[in-house]
Design a protein around this motif. Structure first.
Motif, PDB file in Angstrom:
ATOM      1  N   CYS A   1      10.210   8.242  -7.856  1.00 22.73           N
ATOM      2  CA  CYS A   1      10.747   8.315  -6.496  1.00 22.73           C
ATOM      3  C   CYS A   1      11.727   9.474  -6.371  1.00 22.73           C
ATOM      4  CB  CYS A   1      11.432   7.003  -6.126  1.00 22.73           C
ATOM      5  SG  CYS A   1      10.317   5.569  -6.069  1.00 22.73           S
ATOM      6  N   ASN A   2      11.860   9.994  -5.164  1.00 25.49           N
ATOM      7  CA  ASN A   2      12.803  11.069  -4.899  1.00 25.49           C
ATOM      8  C   ASN A   2      14.239  10.579  -5.051  1.00 25.49           C
ATOM      9  OD1 ASN A   2      10.539  12.560  -4.296  1.00 25.49           O
ATOM     10  ND2 ASN A   2      10.776  12.376  -2.081  1.00 25.49           N
ATOM     11  N   THR A   3      15.167  11.526  -5.089  1.00 21.58           N
ATOM     12  CA  THR A   3      16.584  11.187  -5.189  1.00 21.58           C
ATOM     13  C   THR A   3      17.009  10.309  -4.008  1.00 21.58           C
ATOM     14  OG1 THR A   3      17.014  13.296  -6.280  1.00 21.58           O
ATOM     15  CG2 THR A   3      18.909  12.133  -5.368  1.00 21.58           C
ATOM     16  N   GLY A   4      17.709   9.225  -4.319  1.00 23.86           N
ATOM     17  CA  GLY A   4      18.141   8.300  -3.280  1.00 23.86           C
ATOM     18  C   GLY A   4      17.163   7.181  -3.029  1.00 23.86           C
ATOM     19  N   TYR A   5      16.053   7.147  -3.777  1.00 26.88           N
ATOM     20  CA  TYR A   5      15.037   6.112  -3.622  1.00 26.88           C
ATOM     21  C   TYR A   5      14.730   5.495  -4.987  1.00 26.88           C
ATOM     22  CZ  TYR A   5      14.161   8.066   1.018  1.00 26.88           C
ATOM     23  OH  TYR A   5      14.292   8.517   2.308  1.00 26.88           O
ATOM     24  N   SER A   6      14.257   4.264  -4.968  1.00 24.10           N
ATOM     25  CA  SER A   6      13.863   3.582  -6.200  1.00 24.10           C
ATOM     26  C   SER A   6      12.645   2.717  -5.925  1.00 24.10           C
ATOM     27  CB  SER A   6      15.013   2.728  -6.745  1.00 24.10           C
ATOM     28  OG  SER A   6      15.336   1.694  -5.830  1.00 24.10           O
ATOM     29  N   SER A   7      11.955   2.340  -6.998  1.00 26.81           N
ATOM     30  CA  SER A   7      10.739   1.532  -6.877  1.00 26.81           C
ATOM     31  C   SER A   7      10.868   0.256  -7.692  1.00 26.81           C
ATOM     32  CB  SER A   7       9.520   2.331  -7.362  1.00 26.81           C
ATOM     33  OG  SER A   7       8.357   1.517  -7.344  1.00 26.81           O
ATOM     34  N   GLN A   8      10.291  -0.831  -7.156  1.00 24.37           N
ATOM     35  CA  GLN A   8      10.303  -2.105  -7.857  1.00 24.37           C
ATOM     36  C   GLN A   8       9.208  -2.182  -8.917  1.00 24.37           C
ATOM     37  OE1 GLN A   8      12.732  -4.361  -7.339  1.00 24.37           O
ATOM     38  NE2 GLN A   8      13.611  -2.909  -5.867  1.00 24.37           N
ATOM     39  N   ILE A   9       8.225  -1.295  -8.810  1.00 24.70           N
ATOM     40  CA  ILE A   9       7.143  -1.258  -9.804  1.00 24.70           C
ATOM     41  C   ILE A   9       7.138   0.118 -10.463  1.00 24.70           C
ATOM     42  CG2 ILE A   9       5.722  -2.996  -8.667  1.00 24.70           C
ATOM     43  CD1 ILE A   9       4.066  -0.763  -7.450  1.00 24.70           C
ATOM     44  N   GLY A  10       6.786   0.155 -11.725  1.00 33.02           N
ATOM     45  CA  GLY A  10       6.830   1.410 -12.463  1.00 33.02           C
ATOM     46  C   GLY A  10       5.509   2.158 -12.503  1.00 33.02           C
ATOM     47  N   HIS A  11       4.403   1.440 -12.303  1.00 28.00           N
ATOM     48  CA  HIS A  11       3.079   2.058 -12.417  1.00 28.00           C
ATOM     49  C   HIS A  11       2.150   1.525 -11.327  1.00 28.00           C
ATOM     50  CE1 HIS A  11       4.777   2.577 -16.447  1.00 28.00           C
ATOM     51  NE2 HIS A  11       4.020   3.651 -16.535  1.00 28.00           N
ATOM     52  N   LEU A  12       1.140   2.332 -11.008  1.00 30.73           N
ATOM     53  CA  LEU A  12       0.100   1.939 -10.055  1.00 30.73           C
ATOM     54  C   LEU A  12      -1.223   1.880 -10.816  1.00 30.73           C
ATOM     55  CD1 LEU A  12      -0.244   1.370  -6.989  1.00 30.73           C
ATOM     56  CD2 LEU A  12      -1.041   3.716  -6.761  1.00 30.73           C
ATOM     57  N   PRO A  13      -1.879   0.690 -10.866  1.00 33.11           N
ATOM     58  CA  PRO A  13      -3.103   0.560 -11.669  1.00 33.11           C
ATOM     59  C   PRO A  13      -4.360   1.035 -10.932  1.00 33.11           C
ATOM     60  CG  PRO A  13      -2.511  -1.554 -10.734  1.00 33.11           C
ATOM     61  CD  PRO A  13      -1.447  -0.593 -10.294  1.00 33.11           C
ATOM     62  N   CYS A  14      -5.340   1.431 -11.699  1.00 38.12           N
ATOM     63  CA  CYS A  14      -6.655   1.783 -11.175  1.00 38.12           C
ATOM     64  C   CYS A  14      -7.633   0.706 -11.629  1.00 38.12           C
ATOM     65  CB  CYS A  14      -7.093   3.157 -11.685  1.00 38.12           C
ATOM     66  SG  CYS A  14      -8.836   3.518 -11.361  1.00 38.12           S
ATOM     67  N   ARG A  15      -8.274   0.067 -10.652  1.00 36.81           N
ATOM     68  CA  ARG A  15      -9.259  -0.974 -10.983  1.00 36.81           C
ATOM     69  C   ARG A  15     -10.532  -0.714 -10.194  1.00 36.81           C
ATOM     70  NH1 ARG A  15      -4.728  -4.528  -9.897  1.00 36.81           N
ATOM     71  NH2 ARG A  15      -3.642  -5.050 -11.833  1.00 36.81           N
ATOM     72  N   GLY A  16     -11.628  -0.694 -10.883  1.00 36.78           N
ATOM     73  CA  GLY A  16     -12.910  -0.515 -10.218  1.00 36.78           C
ATOM     74  C   GLY A  16     -13.019   0.807  -9.479  1.00 36.78           C
ATOM     75  N   GLY A  17     -12.387   1.835  -9.994  1.00 37.10           N
ATOM     76  CA  GLY A  17     -12.473   3.146  -9.367  1.00 37.10           C
ATOM     77  C   GLY A  17     -11.538   3.346  -8.199  1.00 37.10           C
ATOM     78  N   LYS A  18     -10.590   2.397  -7.971  1.00 39.51           N
ATOM     79  CA  LYS A  18      -9.667   2.507  -6.845  1.00 39.51           C
ATOM     80  C   LYS A  18      -8.242   2.274  -7.326  1.00 39.51           C
ATOM     81  CE  LYS A  18     -12.937   0.914  -3.298  1.00 39.51           C
ATOM     82  NZ  LYS A  18     -13.178  -0.098  -2.237  1.00 39.51           N
ATOM     83  N   TRP A  19      -7.328   3.023  -6.703  1.00 38.25           N
ATOM     84  CA  TRP A  19      -5.906   2.792  -6.961  1.00 38.25           C
ATOM     85  C   TRP A  19      -5.467   1.597  -6.124  1.00 38.25           C
ATOM     86  CZ3 TRP A  19      -4.057   5.215 -10.981  1.00 38.25           C
ATOM     87  CH2 TRP A  19      -4.588   6.457 -11.341  1.00 38.25           C
ATOM     88  N   ILE A  20      -4.979   0.550  -6.793  1.00 34.88           N
ATOM     89  CA  ILE A  20      -4.673  -0.709  -6.111  1.00 34.88           C
ATOM     90  C   ILE A  20      -3.213  -1.077  -6.354  1.00 34.88           C
ATOM     91  CG2 ILE A  20      -5.278  -3.146  -5.885  1.00 34.88           C
ATOM     92  CD1 ILE A  20      -8.027  -2.476  -6.977  1.00 34.88           C
ATOM     93  N   PRO A  21      -2.361  -0.976  -5.327  1.00 44.37           N
ATOM     94  CA  PRO A  21      -0.977  -1.448  -5.482  1.00 44.37           C
ATOM     95  C   PRO A  21      -0.949  -2.968  -5.630  1.00 44.37           C
ATOM     96  CG  PRO A  21      -1.226  -0.017  -3.559  1.00 44.37           C
ATOM     97  CD  PRO A  21      -2.616  -0.380  -4.019  1.00 44.37           C
ATOM     98  N   ASP A  22      -0.024  -3.473  -6.406  1.00 38.28           N
ATOM     99  CA  ASP A  22       0.096  -4.914  -6.624  1.00 38.28           C
ATOM    100  C   ASP A  22       0.879  -5.548  -5.477  1.00 38.28           C
ATOM    101  OD1 ASP A  22      -1.323  -4.904  -8.985  1.00 38.28           O
ATOM    102  OD2 ASP A  22       0.444  -4.469 -10.200  1.00 38.28           O
ATOM    103  N   ASN A  23       0.137  -6.007  -4.457  1.00 36.63           N
ATOM    104  CA  ASN A  23       0.728  -6.722  -3.315  1.00 36.63           C
ATOM    105  C   ASN A  23       1.835  -5.935  -2.627  1.00 36.63           C
ATOM    106  OD1 ASN A  23      -0.934  -8.998  -3.864  1.00 36.63           O
ATOM    107  ND2 ASN A  23       0.522  -9.681  -5.420  1.00 36.63           N
ATOM    108  N   ILE A  24       1.663  -4.613  -2.544  1.00 35.50           N
ATOM    109  CA  ILE A  24       2.661  -3.781  -1.875  1.00 35.50           C
ATOM    110  C   ILE A  24       1.971  -2.575  -1.257  1.00 35.50           C
ATOM    111  CG2 ILE A  24       3.209  -2.475  -3.959  1.00 35.50           C
ATOM    112  CD1 ILE A  24       6.087  -2.309  -3.000  1.00 35.50           C
ATOM    113  N   SER A  25       2.402  -2.202  -0.071  1.00 35.41           N
ATOM    114  CA  SER A  25       1.823  -1.044   0.606  1.00 35.41           C
ATOM    115  C   SER A  25       2.391   0.241  -0.002  1.00 35.41           C
ATOM    116  CB  SER A  25       2.143  -1.108   2.100  1.00 35.41           C
ATOM    117  OG  SER A  25       1.789   0.090   2.735  1.00 35.41           O
ATOM    118  N   PRO A  26       1.588   1.313  -0.103  1.00 35.43           N
ATOM    119  CA  PRO A  26       2.112   2.574  -0.663  1.00 35.43           C
ATOM    120  C   PRO A  26       3.376   3.062   0.035  1.00 35.43           C
ATOM    121  CG  PRO A  26      -0.275   2.680  -0.505  1.00 35.43           C
ATOM    122  CD  PRO A  26       0.145   1.404   0.170  1.00 35.43           C
TER     123      PRO A  26
END
Length: 219
Positions: free
Chosen positions: A107-132
């Motif tokens: 994340c940019n300066t002044g921002y943080s994320s609750q998740i550290g990684h974004l997984p790829c499943r079945g050829g698609k990037w799928i956030p875990d119950n969170i919008s990009p």
């Protein structure tokens, strides 16, 4: 396969007693694209196409010992371009042909994320119950554009929002002189209150001369 498949010799001819059938074969990773029905006749063929996230197409044939064919779907592990993360970015691994691929979130300066990684499943990037757009969130409340000061301009580049702990600097217009503070700070959604004022130059000279006159007079 349903029932038995027997033939009898009757007066020099083979006579079929029971017809061979095959119940439809359900493949979790594929859909039937030919005629879809519950039961198929002997030697009848059924075509399948693999679902999203998988690749491949195959055909099964109803034979005497059941379905003949290779019902295989290959998981698509080519994820392609990563989604756009507002106020952040995804750092993808160099190799993208492995299973369980993950992209690191920064994340940019002044921002943080609750998740550290974004997984790829079945050829698609799928956030875990969170919008990009909700992945990188502010660590503190942002400030709206700074308050206007008469006869002054903000030297810092204009923004719709300012990060907490960021500062803006004022500059007086030509013919005006800065009195008091010239810089204010954003603190968790609010601009600190300081005396920022621009006074006409001749008035400032008059005040200084008046103060010198008073000192001489008092002496």
């Amino acid at each position: 396969m349903e029932g038995e498949y027997k033939i009898l010799c009757n007066n020099g001819k083979w006579e079929k007693k029971n017809k061979l059938t095959c119940d439809r074969k359900n493949i979790p990773e594929a859909d039937v694209i030919s005629e879809n029905k519950q039961r198929y006749r002997y030697y009848e063929q059924v075509q399948y196409r693999c679902k999203d996230g998988y690749q491949g197409q195959f055909t099964l044939t109803c034979r005497g010992d059941g379905w003949i064919g290779n019902p295989r779907c290959t998981e698509n592990t080519e994820c392609g371009e990563t989604p756009v993360i507002p106020n952040g970015k995804l750092v993808t691994p160099q190799r993208q042909n492995l299973r369980h691929i993950q992209a690191r979130i920064t994340c940019n300066t002044g921002y943080s994320s609750q998740i550290g990684h974004l997984p790829c499943r079945g050829g698609k990037w799928i956030p875990d119950n969170i919008s990009p757009k909700d992945i990188c969130t502010p660590t503190a409340k942002h400030c709206k554009p700074p308050p206007k000061v008469e006869n002054a301009v903000v030297r810092t580049s204009y923004q719709k929002e300012y990060l907490s702990n960021s500062a803006v600097t004022y500059q007086c217009r030509d013919g005006y002189y800065m009195e008091g503070e010239y810089k204010i700070l954003c603190n968790n959604g609010k601009w600190e209150k300081k005396n920022v004022a621009c006074t006409l130059t001749y008035k400032m000279h008059f005040r200084k001369s008046h103060r010198r006159f008073l000192k001489i007079f008092q002496f």
